[in-house]
Design a protein around this motif. Structure first.
Motif, short mmCIF file in Angstrom:
data_model
loop_
_atom_site.label_atom_id
_atom_site.label_comp_id
_atom_site.label_asym_id
_atom_site.label_seq_id
_atom_site.Cartn_x
_atom_site.Cartn_y
_atom_site.Cartn_z
N CYS A 2 0.83 -1.21 0.00
CA CYS A 2 0.00 0.00 0.00
C CYS A 2 0.86 1.25 0.00
O CYS A 2 0.60 2.19 -0.76
N ARG A 3 1.88 1.25 0.83
CA ARG A 3 2.77 2.42 0.89
C ARG A 3 3.44 2.66 -0.46
O ARG A 3 3.51 3.78 -0.94
N ASP A 4 3.90 1.57 -1.11
CA ASP A 4 4.52 1.70 -2.42
C ASP A 4 3.54 2.24 -3.47
O ASP A 4 3.94 2.90 -4.42
N ALA A 5 2.25 1.93 -3.27
CA ALA A 5 1.22 2.42 -4.20
C ALA A 5 0.75 3.83 -3.84
O ALA A 5 -0.06 4.42 -4.55
N GLY A 6 1.23 4.37 -2.71
CA GLY A 6 0.94 5.75 -2.36
C GLY A 6 -0.30 5.98 -1.52
O GLY A 6 -0.87 7.06 -1.53
N PHE A 7 -0.73 4.97 -0.77
CA PHE A 7 -1.88 5.19 0.11
C PHE A 7 -1.73 4.39 1.39
O PHE A 7 -0.91 3.49 1.49
N HIS A 8 -2.54 4.74 2.37
CA HIS A 8 -2.58 4.02 3.65
C HIS A 8 -4.02 3.55 3.85
O HIS A 8 -4.92 4.37 3.97
N PRO A 9 -4.25 2.25 3.90
CA PRO A 9 -5.62 1.75 4.04
C PRO A 9 -6.18 1.97 5.45
O PRO A 9 -5.43 1.97 6.42
#
Length: 98
Positions: free
Chosen positions: A7-14
């Motif tokens: 998620c961090r690599d994709a630019g978001f925090h779930p």
């Protein structure tokens, strides 16, 4: 930990309120619009697909993982086991230890 990295690599925090241990259970929950999940390509090919889901293939170091196969050298191996081990030994990035 791996999912957080993805998620961090994709630019978001779930925003997580429920975590499930089984991929297939999480997949079925996502199919009823209860959230999102990570699922392996093997499960995607084996479980039913749902029109209301969107599938994204993830790339990068965090999407990869090491897999280890252990077997006893002096135990009987069927022909299919021998072929599988031979196939795995010849794949790229495979390290074979005796």
């Amino acid at each position: 930990i791996r999912a957080d990295r993805l998620c961090r690599d994709a630019g978001f925090h779930p925003h997580i309120i429920l975590e499930l241990n089984q991929q297939s259970t999480a997949y079925m929950a996502a199919s009823t619009q209860l959230g999102a999940t990570f699922i392996s390509d093997i499960l995607v090919s084996q479980l039913p697909s749902f029109e209301n889901l969107v599938y994204y293939k993830l790339y990068g170091k965090s999407a990869e993982r090491q897999v280890f196969f252990y077997f006893k050298n002096h135990k009987y191996k069927t022909q299919i086991m021998k072929e599988f081990l031979s196939f795995m030994r010849h794949q790229s990035d495979i390290t074979y230890h005796k």
